[in-house]
Design an enzyme around this catalytic site. Structure first.
Site, short mmCIF file in Angstrom:
data_model
loop_
_atom_site.label_atom_id
_atom_site.label_comp_id
_atom_site.label_asym_id
_atom_site.label_seq_id
_atom_site.Cartn_x
_atom_site.Cartn_y
_atom_site.Cartn_z
N TYR A 198 51.61 40.88 45.39
CA TYR A 198 51.11 39.54 46.02
C TYR A 198 50.30 38.97 44.36
O TYR A 198 49.92 37.83 44.21
CB TYR A 198 49.38 40.47 46.51
CG TYR A 198 48.76 39.15 47.56
CD1 TYR A 198 49.61 38.77 48.50
CD2 TYR A 198 47.28 39.42 47.34
CE1 TYR A 198 48.41 37.63 49.35
CE2 TYR A 198 46.80 38.65 48.16
CZ TYR A 198 47.40 37.29 49.13
OH TYR A 198 47.06 36.89 49.77
N LYS A 234 42.21 35.62 45.49
CA LYS A 234 41.75 36.17 46.80
C LYS A 234 40.16 36.83 46.39
O LYS A 234 39.82 37.09 47.04
CB LYS A 234 42.47 36.92 47.42
CG LYS A 234 43.26 36.03 47.70
CD LYS A 234 42.83 34.96 49.53
CE LYS A 234 43.60 34.42 50.12
NZ LYS A 234 43.41 33.42 50.97
P1 NAD Z 1 50.52 28.46 56.82
O1 NAD Z 1 51.63 28.19 55.20
O2 NAD Z 1 50.26 28.26 58.11
O3 NAD Z 1 48.75 28.13 55.98
C1 NAD Z 1 48.10 27.54 55.11
C2 NAD Z 1 47.87 26.11 55.00
O4 NAD Z 1 47.71 26.23 53.87
C3 NAD Z 1 48.89 25.31 55.57
O5 NAD Z 1 48.16 24.73 56.51
C4 NAD Z 1 48.80 24.30 53.83
O6 NAD Z 1 49.19 22.70 54.43
C5 NAD Z 1 47.93 24.26 53.49
N1 NAD Z 1 47.40 23.53 51.94
C6 NAD Z 1 48.47 24.54 51.28
N2 NAD Z 1 47.86 23.25 49.92
C7 NAD Z 1 47.19 22.77 50.72
C8 NAD Z 1 46.34 21.39 49.69
N3 NAD Z 1 46.72 21.25 48.25
N4 NAD Z 1 45.92 20.94 50.69
C9 NAD Z 1 45.43 20.80 51.92
N5 NAD Z 1 46.08 22.39 52.71
C10 NAD Z 1 46.79 22.96 51.89
O7 NAD Z 1 49.43 30.50 55.96
P2 NAD Z 1 48.37 31.33 57.16
O8 NAD Z 1 49.17 32.69 56.57
O9 NAD Z 1 48.28 31.33 57.83
O10 NAD Z 1 48.20 30.77 55.54
C11 NAD Z 1 46.38 30.75 55.68
C12 NAD Z 1 45.24 31.51 55.18
O11 NAD Z 1 45.23 32.61 55.64
C13 NAD Z 1 45.64 31.35 53.98
O12 NAD Z 1 44.53 32.28 53.15
C14 NAD Z 1 46.04 32.81 53.31
O13 NAD Z 1 46.43 33.26 51.80
C15 NAD Z 1 45.19 33.67 54.80
N6 NAD Z 1 45.88 35.49 55.16
C16 NAD Z 1 47.16 35.08 55.39
C17 NAD Z 1 47.46 36.22 55.39
C18 NAD Z 1 48.98 36.43 56.22
O14 NAD Z 1 49.63 36.93 55.94
N7 NAD Z 1 49.61 35.72 56.54
C19 NAD Z 1 47.16 37.57 55.47
C20 NAD Z 1 45.64 36.92 55.01
C21 NAD Z 1 44.96 36.29 54.23
#
Ligand code: NAD
Length: 251
Positions: free
Chosen positions: A153, A160
């Site tokens: 990670y 984060k």
């Molecule tokens: P996802 O890929 O569906 O969403 C990530 C989003 O970030 C996408 O819509 C992408 O377009 C956007 N993004 C990236 N660069 C960007 C930019 N320059 N401008 C605007 N938007 C941008 O994945 P997700 O897992 O739903 O991620 C959403 C959040 O949740 C993130 O912060 C991720 O770190 C966090 N998260 C994810 C998990 C997991 O296991 N999937 C766990 C905890 C936290």
């Protein structure tokens, strides 16, 4: 009872139907909110339109650019007047910084991940606060890797940790203005973003095994907490990062 009847909430980060932001959008809408969507670029706009159709208000917002963020919230202000919440669910790091050794992370890779995944919360808040109503909420998405050294990670864990600190500083600064800032530390979920992490299947499997029923947390469960945190029902919660991971962080 609807927690968000008549409220307008901006959701940033819907890439597809697996996105955590999509779980949030569904829960917010179930609670009566009108959801306003932002998307990163034209490719994401097409995906979004497939999910939400042409009716929903959608605006481009590349969080790498202050101009884009400013323009986006100006457009939202013109459309909505006031808004009652923002969901920040965006993050990015180079693939090579989500594997191997953290000592090899380049200066550029570090800056990029921090810029998109952590600094963007400050910039989004700066422009959103002009149109956020009293008693509104901002919610961002974090992960356990901010506190523990989760294999691979790497860079995102460092970003984060900064994001969670930003939640606390923003919350302290903005709560007197009636804006509550909080975060959710979500369990691992198979989304587009998570596939950037080397051996992400192991990350998800480990998370599932540590839940009471071996079923990983869902975007709907994260979304329900998000809707609660945006709503005035959570008025006593300020500057908190709440685990929504079915207890994975306990072991
Ligand atoms: P996802 O890929 O569906 O969403 C990530 C989003 O970030 C996408 O819509 C992408 O377009 C956007 N993004 C990236 N660069 C960007 C930019 N320059 N401008 C605007 N938007 C941008 O994945 P997700 O897992 O739903 O991620 C959403 C959040 O949740 C993130 O912060 C991720 O770190 C966090 N998260 C994810 C998990 C997991 O296991 N999937 C766990 C905890 C936290």
């Amino acid at each position: 009872m609807s927690l968000l009847a008549g409220k307008k909430v901006v959701v940033m980060g819907v890439a597809n139907k697996r996105s955590i932001a999509w779980g949030c959008a569904k829960a917010l809408s179930d609670q009566g909110a009108e959801v306003i969507y932002t998307y990163q670029n034209d490719r994401m706009a097409k995906q979004l339109e497939k999910l939400v159709g042409t009716e929903a208000f959608k605006v481009e917002c590349d969080v790498a650019s202050d101009e884009s963020i400013e323009e986006c919230f100006a457009k939202i202000g013109n459309y909505a007047g006031e808004i009652h919440g923002v969901v920040h669910a965006v993050a990015y790091a180079n693939k090579e910084d989500l594997s191997g050794s953290v000592v090899d992370i380049s200066r550029e890779g570090y800056a990029l991940a921090q810029d998109i995944s952590s600094y963007s919360l400050l910039a989004v808040t700066r422009y959103a606060k002009n149109i956020l109503a009293q008693n509104s909420g901002i919610v961002t998405m974090s992960y356990l890797g901010s506190q523990r050294a989760v294999p691979n990670y790497n860079m995102m864990g460092i970003a984060k940790a900064a994001l969670e600190a930003a939640v606390r500083y923003l919350a302290a600064e903005l709560s007197p203005e009636g804006i509550r800032v909080n975060g959710i530390s979500a369990g691992a979920i198979k989304t587009l973003a998570v596939t950037g992490v080397k051996d992400y299947q192991k990350l998800i499997q480990l998370s599932e095994e540590r839940t009471p029923d071996n079923v990983g947390v869902t975007i709907e469960e994260v979304g329900n907490t998000c809707a609660f945190l945006i709503s005035p029902a959570s008025s006593g919660i300020i500057g908190e990062v709440i685990f929504v991971d079915k207890g994975v962080h306990l072991s």
